[in-house]
Write a protein that holds these residues in place. Structure first.
Motif, PDB file in Angstrom:
ATOM      1  N   VAL A   4      -4.417   6.983   1.170  1.00  0.00           N
ATOM      2  CA  VAL A   4      -4.864   5.646   0.847  1.00  0.00           C
ATOM      3  C   VAL A   4      -4.725   5.229  -0.720  1.00  0.00           C
ATOM      4  O   VAL A   4      -5.271   6.194  -1.361  1.00  0.00           O
ATOM      5  N   PHE A  54     -14.194   3.442   1.855  1.00  0.00           N
ATOM      6  CA  PHE A  54     -13.254   2.378   2.717  1.00  0.00           C
ATOM      7  C   PHE A  54     -13.875   0.961   2.743  1.00  0.00           C
ATOM      8  O   PHE A  54     -13.291   0.296   3.352  1.00  0.00           O
ATOM      9  N   VAL A  80     -10.308  -0.182  -1.960  1.00  0.00           N
ATOM     10  CA  VAL A  80      -9.501   0.411  -0.987  1.00  0.00           C
ATOM     11  C   VAL A  80      -8.409  -0.533  -0.786  1.00  0.00           C
ATOM     12  O   VAL A  80      -8.650  -1.872  -0.820  1.00  0.00           O
ATOM     13  N   VAL A  81      -7.065  -0.084  -0.712  1.00  0.00           N
ATOM     14  CA  VAL A  81      -6.182  -1.130  -0.381  1.00  0.00           C
ATOM     15  C   VAL A  81      -5.286  -0.565   0.869  1.00  0.00           C
ATOM     16  O   VAL A  81      -4.812   0.239   0.666  1.00  0.00           O
ATOM     17  N   PHE A  82      -5.620  -0.988   1.941  1.00  0.00           N
ATOM     18  CA  PHE A  82      -4.842  -0.636   3.396  1.00  0.00           C
ATOM     19  C   PHE A  82      -3.506  -1.120   3.204  1.00  0.00           C
ATOM     20  O   PHE A  82      -3.369  -2.393   2.987  1.00  0.00           O
ATOM     21  N   ARG A  83      -2.425  -0.475   3.713  1.00  0.00           N
ATOM     22  CA  ARG A  83      -1.044  -0.904   3.850  1.00  0.00           C
ATOM     23  C   ARG A  83      -0.714  -0.952   5.543  1.00  0.00           C
ATOM     24  O   ARG A  83       0.113  -1.538   5.878  1.00  0.00           O
ATOM     25  N   HIS A  84      -1.377  -0.132   6.112  1.00  0.00           N
ATOM     26  CA  HIS A  84      -0.847  -0.007   7.528  1.00  0.00           C
ATOM     27  C   HIS A  84      -2.373  -0.252   8.580  1.00  0.00           C
ATOM     28  O   HIS A  84      -2.177   0.314   9.732  1.00  0.00           O
ATOM     29  N   GLY A  85      -3.381  -0.764   8.005  1.00  0.00           N
ATOM     30  CA  GLY A  85      -4.383  -1.280   8.691  1.00  0.00           C
ATOM     31  C   GLY A  85      -4.264  -1.807  10.208  1.00  0.00           C
ATOM     32  O   GLY A  85      -4.864  -2.199  10.915  1.00  0.00           O
TER      33      GLY A  85
END
Lengths: 85, 309, 439
Positions: A4, A54, A80-85
């Motif tokens: 992540v 998170f 945090v930077v989610f790409r697939h959340g």
């Protein structure tokens, strides 16, 4: 955690008051935090990290001592930077 | 706002140029690119392009230098229109912005750094004679790091690369730069403008834009530099071969311990049961292949049977 | 849009560019109101994690043919419910090809893509979006009416006639407005999930799908007795696996959340599906599962709450939905705010149209009807005893005990009930209760 992206801000958005934690018997944050950010210290306090958070809020929700965990959002654009959340 | 000049050079968006020109030469990239471990293929999402930490430091240093000199900042980036939101951030901070159209700016080490630097230098020269060009010294776009030096070459400017601190002398056009040396030493350089500097992500963080400025700049069109004849890509300077399997280094094995006798036994392996060598040849190709496969099979190297999932 | 927003005053400020916020801003912008969305992440969706499926029919009347442009991963044509113990699993599998054709039913998406897309729709309609900005607090006048928000940018105090808080499950704005308690572990669950990479063809082979088709499995009984459940769903070339557990149960058990995922991935019914998959992302998020009874007041003077901030996730066992409720609530909030601004009355009374609209559509009707469901689904008997009972019953029904003759089903049920200390009285009562909750 290496999967992540975290943009670490200069300000700690989690602050734990270890003086309150010393009287806490459950220390639920230690096991419940999905990012494993809290570690008990030998003197009964809590050592905390904020860098790989998170930003879910579990820690302050399960904390049974009001005021032990001060939790805010990280500064804008950080965290945090989610790409697939 | 732009003066709407219709000359050959498009007017970069932002305040009109006053005083010395400081250029922040940025390389926005997807900060988290995925590399396929098997094929080596890099997957990047350019919609998610952002400033790397060292590019952020470059922009911050540019803003500080421009403030000290009473000049203006031009934020410059090469790439597709998808980079515009990143340049909008610079506009929100009071810089002008200009994008150099460049299709392969993010093809990693295969990018033609010479042509890219020439295009960037041409765009800088078009905007005016620069006093200072600041680049980030590292970008996740996996370039080879030659662009700042090449820009300096094209502009005929002095260069100081890999800096940890950069301050400008308010009264003279001199940049005081600090660079790491081995052994914990640092060197302090006095660089005369015009200069090209590249900075590490050290000591400074990019400031936040005021809300009103961020709101104004969002969605604003970013001007595009006129395409340069004569700086067309001549092909990559660096050739990249195909991916190969990982070959681990030879493993060092500790020498046996104990007395002379024990060591001798351990080294020669006389008391360890093993298959004696055996002569199998000469054989025809089919039998030889069969022998080899049987040997590998017997030693646990057999390939998985059936097609892999 | 009617006019360009002046930098320091708007008709409405929407906090959070998630599904609720973007929908609210879309409705306001369509109504010709100046609206700005404030998003704390670098792009919409960057802070969001969800547990499966977006049911986007709610968009039908605002974005016609939305399915032609939405960044979809797979259209869900298989929906399974799995009841499992450590070594058993009973699955009810529903498949219909009708869900794979317009207007479609559910889809899997990446929130970074979907939320960005929805925010783009709002921006295209005339809303402004400012990212990387945290709304740190409310601005209120002497009477307590909300008149704007503070942000963490320099010069970041903004004025507006209405503030719509779509700032997610931790909604600090709703807390500051006194609508939500500071911490409420009893009504929240923690979702943790792993995104596992597998080639698209492998996913299609393993789950019996055609290209573009997706699968969603909800599981119960895979959380070591902690109230909650598991889920698995397919994206184009990833499979998402995760668990959702009650916060109080998790804290009391001392189990680490990632151990629960590891358990699930090793379960004999799940492991073969995931063989050879590599972890691509691990994430966690809180879910408000209190349902209707834990929902806050939805409006105050100059202030509306929508989406997770208002606890609008429906966690009712059979139905696990959230994004559609957020969009539905956001649209209603945006329309109600636009109407209130047009009327010139943005007090709680003037904004009451919001609650009325929600009561008239699925958002509050579903929640009200299923108000007892979260408690029922997370109850100890449901979570442990009935799970074991169902698995044992199914196993014994299909175990051939020759030369013994087949035992009767009632006998098996009673035997199982005795073994797992389920009283028939409770079984009947829970049956009636279930019928009542899901009627």
């Amino acid at each position: 955690m290496a999967t992540v992206e975290f943009r670490v801000g200069a300000r700690a958005h989690i602050v734990v008051d270890s003086d309150v934690c010393r009287s806490c018997t459950t220390k639920a944050c230690v096991s419940a935090c999905p990012a494993n950010l809290f570690a008990p210290t030998s003197d009964g306090g809590i050592l905390f990290n904020y860098e790989q958070c998170f930003e879910c809020g579990t820690c302050y929700m399960v904390c049974n001592s009001e005021g032990a965990i001060e939790w805010t959002y990280p500064d804008g654009g950080q965290g945090v930077v989610f790409r697939h959340g | 706002m732009a003066d709407g000049g219709q000359g050959p050079a498009p007017a970069p968006v932002g305040p009109s140029p006053v005083g010395p020109l400081v250029v922040a030469c940025l390389d926005p990239a997807d900060l988290r690119q995925e590399v396929d471990p098997l094929t080596g293929e890099v997957r990047a999402d350019w919609r998610r392009a952002d400033l790397s930490a060292s590019d952020g430091a470059a922009l911050e240093h540019s803003l500080r230098a421009a403030e000290a000199w009473g000049g203006t900042v031009l934020a410059l980036a090469a790439g597709p229109p998808g980079l515009d939101p990143v340049l909008e951030q610079a506009v929100a901070l009071g810089a002008r912005a200009l994008r150099v159209p460049w299709s392969d700016a993010h093809s990693g080490p295969a990018v033609d750094a010479v042509a890219l630097a020439a295009a960037l230098a041409a765009a800088i020269s078009q905007a005016g004679p620069p006093a200072l060009v600041v680049c980030g010294d590292r970008s996740p776009s996996r370039g080879i790091g030659a662009v700042p030096a090449l820009i300096a070459h094209h502009l005929g400017a002095e260069q100081a690369l890999g800096l940890v601190s950069l301050t400008v002398d308010q009264s003279s056009q001199v940049v005081i730069a600090e660079r790491r040396l081995d052994g914990g030493w640092r060197e302090r350089l006095r660089v005369r403008a015009p200069a090209v500097c590249s900075v590490e992500a050290a000591g400074v963080r990019l400031r936040r834009a005021p809300f009103a400025a961020a709101l104004r700049s969002s969605g604003q069109p970013i001007p595009v530099a006129a395409s340069q004849s004569g700086v067309a890509s001549t092909g990559a300077q660096l050739r990249i071969g195909g991916p190969r399997p990982y070959r681990p280094r030879t493993k060092a094995v500790a020498p046996p311990m104990g007395g002379t006798h024990d060591r001798l036994l351990a080294l020669t392996g006389v008391l360890v049961a093993h298959d004696p060598p055996r002569i199998v040849g000469p054989l025809g190709p089919v039998e030889a292949a069969g022998e080899l496969l049987d040997f590998l099979d017997g030693h646990g190297y057999s390939p998985p049977s059936g097609p892999a999932q | 849009m009617a006019d360009t927003p002046s930098p320091d005053s708007f008709d409405a400020i929407v906090v959070g560019a998630g599904p609720a916020g973007s929908a609210a801003a879309l409705a306001l912008a369509r109504a010709g109101r100046s609206v700005v969305i404030i998003e704390r992440g670098p792009f919409p969706g960057s802070k969001n994690v969800y547990g499966g499926v977006v049911y986007a029919r709610v968009l039908d009347d605002v974005i016609p043919n939305w399915w032609e442009q939405v960044p979809v991963q797979r259209w869900v044509v298989r929906r399974s419910t799995m009841v499992m113990t450590g070594s058993q699993a009973v699955t009810v599998d529903v498949r219909t090809q009708a869900w794979g054709r317009p207007p479609y039913n559910g889809m899997t998406v990446y929130r970074a893509d979907f939320d960005s897309w929805l925010a783009d729709q709002a921006v295209a309609a005339g809303a402004s979006l400012v990212t990387s900005t945290v709304a740190t607090g409310l601005v209120r006048d002497g009477t307590g009416r909300v008149t704007g928000v503070r942000t963490d940018r320099p010069g970041g105090d903004l004025a507006s006639r209405v503030v719509i808080a779509c700032d997610g499950v931790n909604s600090f704005l709703a807390k500051e407005a006194g609508l939500l308690p500071k911490a409420d572990a009893a009504h929240h669950t923690l979702g943790v999930k792993e995104v596992l990479a597998l080639p698209a063809e492998v996913i299609e082979d393993r789950f019996g799908l055609a290209p573009g088709e997706g699968l969603d499995i909800e599981m119960i009984g895979c959380t070591r007795g902690i109230p909650g459940g598991g889920f698995l769903y397919t994206n184009r070339d990833t499979v998402n696996v995760g668990v959702v557990v009650s916060l109080t149960g998790l804290a009391a058990s001392g189990v680490r959340p990632e151990e629960l995922i590891a358990d699930l991935k090793e379960h004999p019914a799940v492991a073969p599906w995931l063989r050879g998959a590599a972890v691509k992302e691990y994430g966690a998020h809180l879910i408000p599962e209190g349902g209707y009874d834990a929902m806050p007041a939805l409006a105050a003077d100059g202030f509306l709450v929508a989406g997770d901030a208002a606890g609008m996730t429906l966690a009712a066992g059979l139905w696990l939905e959230g994004v559609n409720f957020a969009i539905g609530a956001g649209l209603a909030a945006g329309r109600a705010a636009a109407a209130a601004i047009a009327q010139g009355d943005v007090t709680a009374a003037g904004l009451a149209g919001y609650r009325k609209a929600l009561e008239a559509n699925f958002v509050l009707q579903d929640h009200k009807r299923l108000r007892g469901a979260p408690q029922l689904v997370l109850s100890d008997r449901m979570q442990r005893q009935y799970v074991q009972l169902i698995c044992d019953l199914a196993e014994q029904v299909f175990t051939v005990t020759n030369p013994e003759p087949k035992p009767g089903l009632v006998k098996l049920l009673l035997r199982g009930a005795r073994r797992h200390k389920v009283r028939v009285r409770d079984l009947v009562r829970d049956g009636i209760e279930t019928a009542k909750v899901f009627r």
